[in-house]
Design an enzyme around this catalytic site. Structure first.
Site, short mmCIF file in Angstrom:
data_model
loop_
_atom_site.label_atom_id
_atom_site.label_comp_id
_atom_site.label_asym_id
_atom_site.label_seq_id
_atom_site.Cartn_x
_atom_site.Cartn_y
_atom_site.Cartn_z
CG HIS A 247 -2.08 0.91 1.15
ND1 HIS A 247 -1.94 2.28 1.16
CD2 HIS A 247 -3.41 0.66 1.06
CE1 HIS A 247 -3.14 2.83 1.09
NE2 HIS A 247 -4.05 1.87 1.01
NE ARG A 270 -3.73 7.50 -1.41
CZ ARG A 270 -3.78 6.35 -2.06
NH1 ARG A 270 -3.73 6.33 -3.38
NH2 ARG A 270 -3.89 5.22 -1.41
#
Length: 589
Positions: A247, A270
């Site tokens: 990740h 995000r």
């Protein structure tokens, strides 16, 4: 109906257990930890669902076909179409089931990287993984008290062997519990999670991805591939074990930057518009690209530290996460652009130029990094939340080979009778790269599929035994059958009277509780002597530390201090009496 054995108490195992109960089967759940939940409680972005009621209410034109295509693209064509079809086709029903069955709020919907529609569901507060998992966990625990003939839960029970009969069918498990070896019988559902923290002597991680072995991880230390190893030992087939997801956004703790276990910065940060900036204050990637792509760009760019920056609009949209990370010392808030530039060690003009360039992309929809989805323009005169990021081991796409019914496949390509797998232990669902929001979904969907399949298997084997026995049908039916019970995991009214009463918000509310000063609490701030304050209560959590699903560090941050605000952000007070009833030792003076 006879018993099924669920190995693992995360969301996949819990979903399997509740489905088994709905179908009339009895459940024995075995978990090697001292607390159920697993990594599921840490999931921060939400659960995917296509065609849900929440999407329809919001006017989002999503469907299983679009979700299928997004998943297949993310998987780099490696995932199996039949498994993707199950995951995406049953996704809407999974989200609706959670809302209907457990009364959950999953009304907020975000678009994460790789998704062409907003489909990642969460509620208004707390980590969605924790909310979803705790709801199932508490319901199952209550049933274990109100109807112990149907539900048995054993914690700190480590399964050491799968038992087979002469035909090769799995008929139960051997496990260790309280220092004794025991056996249990019934079909087995493995829901033991992945191997992204497998730093053991026979590490699957080191064997299949040695170059990742030294990376930090977001996983608890229980994620050591136990289910994989148990099944492989009896001839199961594995698939894609080299497919390990790194990740891009693990949170770096400024006080402990080399920590092996990191907290995850939710992809939703995000999704609401956060930008990734390198040490020159510039963007270098489409923040909403697939996880492996963003990770690769971080490594390729190589200009560290990488920071995730949220403007005021994004911060407000995901306020709870920001407050949580700030409270843990993992994120900082800056009141204006000048302060932000100072944090970067750059001239304010550099960040102004970065924001101006980004705003041009928002207006023209022509982004140099290929970004397609935007959340509005940025202002320099704004407030910001900022955290330092690093790539982290997060998820293992590889696992045991299963079919569309969650049956584990052997090395000859045939299902192993009596053995099922769900959640991260099962491979082939996500291919080379999992989409954000699909981990919780995979747990719920394949947990329910495995529960259905194991229930059907019990009925089939019971019918075969009855047919074989012929005239002894009545006797065998009596042996196989359980006392008549509800086919729902809801507690029946007559049983609710026997269920535990709702826990008090304090387990030390009785008169005469010991009075303890803040100064005294502050002295107990070590791992082997850890006290915290929650509300008016003083808790000695020393013995509970190893069992805390969020890891010891999450509590040690508040050792000897008042943890009320952080605790209340994540938990209801009733969990103290439920999960650490002996912890409360007095009242705050």
């Amino acid at each position: 109906m006879a018993q099924a054995i669920v190995v693992g108490g995360g969301l996949a195992g819990l979903s399997a257990a509740h489905t088994l109960l709905e179908r009339g089967a009895n459940v024995l759940l075995l978990d090697k930890q001292g607390f159920m939940g697993g990594n599921s409680t840490k999931a921060t972005s939400g659960i995917n669902g296509a065609g849900t009621r929440a999407q329809q209410d919001a006017g989002i034109p999503d469907n299983a076909k679009t979700f299928f295509e997004d998943t297949k693209k993310s998987a780099r064509e490696l995932a199996r179409d039949d498994l993707i079809a199950v995951l995406t086709g049953r996704s809407g029903d999974a989200v609706n089931w959670l809302q209907d069955k457990f009364g959950l709020d999953l009304s907020q919907i975000a678009r994460l990287g790789g998704h062409n529609q907003p489909r990642t569901h969460r509620g208004g507060a707390q980590f969605p993984g924790m909310v979803i998992t705790y709801a199932q966990m508490e319901r199952l625990e209550d049933l274990a008290v109100s109807d112990p003939n149907r539900v048995k839960i054993k914690m700190k029970a480590r399964v050491s062997k799968l038992l087979k009969d002469e035909s090769g069918a799995v008929i139960g498990v051997e496990y260790e519990h309280k220092g004794k070896k025991e056996e249990a019988y019934g079909p087995v559902i493995l829901a033991t999670g992945g191997y992204a923290a497998d730093f053991t002597s026979d590490s699957l991680l080191k064997k299949y991805r040695p170059e990742y072995y030294e990376l930090p991880t977001t996983n608890g230390d229980h994620c050591t591939g136990d289910g994989h190893k148990l099944a492989l030992a009896i001839g199961a087939s594995a698939i894609d074990l080299e497919k390990v997801q790194v990740h891009p956004t693990g949170l770096v703790d400024p006080k402990d930057p080399e920590a092996k276990v990191k907290f995850l910065a939710a992809e939703a940060l995000r999704g609401v518009g956060g930008l990734l900036l390198d040490n020159t204050g510039k963007r270098f990637v489409d923040e909403l690209q697939h996880r492996d792509f963003v990770t690769g760009k971080i490594w390729e760019n190589g200009k560290y530290p990488i920071r995730l920056v949220l403007n005021g609009k994004a911060s407000n949209e995901i306020e709870w996460h920001c407050k949580h990370y700030v409270g843990r010392g993992l994120m900082k808030r800056f009141e204006n652009g000048e302060a932000l530039a100072k944090e970067f060690g750059l001239s304010p003009d550099v960040l102004k130029k970065t924001f101006e360039d980004y705003n041009e992309s928002v207006r023209t929809k022509k982004d140099p990094f290929g970004k397609k989805f935007f959340s509005g323009e940025w202002k320099f005169d704004d407030f910001y939340h900022v955290a330092v990021m690093t790539p982290v081991l997060h998820y293992t796409m590889g696992g045991l080979e299963i079919d569309a019914e969650s049956r584990v496949i052997d090395s000859n390509g045939k299902p192993i009778p009596g053995l099922f797998a769900s959640g991260e232990v099962a491979g082939g669902v996500h291919g080379a790269n999992r989409l954000g929001g699909s981990s919780l979904l995979g747990c719920v969907v394949f947990g329910r599929v495995s529960g259905d399949s194991a229930s059907a298997y019990i009925l089939q084997t019971a019918s075969a035994a009855i047919e074989k026995a012929g005239g002894r049908l009545g006797a065998i039916a009596g042996q196989l059958g359980a006392p008549k019970a509800s086919t729902s995991t809801d507690i029946p009214k007559e049983e609710a009277k026997k269920a535990p009463a709702p826990a008090s918000t304090s387990s030390s509310s009785a008169g005469g509780a010991k009075s303890i000063s803040k100064e005294e609490v502050a002295k107990h701030n070590k791992k082997d002597d850890c006290w915290v304050i929650v509300g008016d209560d003083v808790l000695d959590v020393t013995e509970f530390l190893p069992d805390h699903p969020g890891g010891e560090k999450a509590i040690m941050l508040y050792a000897g201090r008042d943890a009320t605000e952080e605790f209340d952000m994540i938990h209801e007070r009733k969990v103290i009496a439920r999960y650490a009833p002996k912890a409360t030792i007095g009242k705050l003076a």
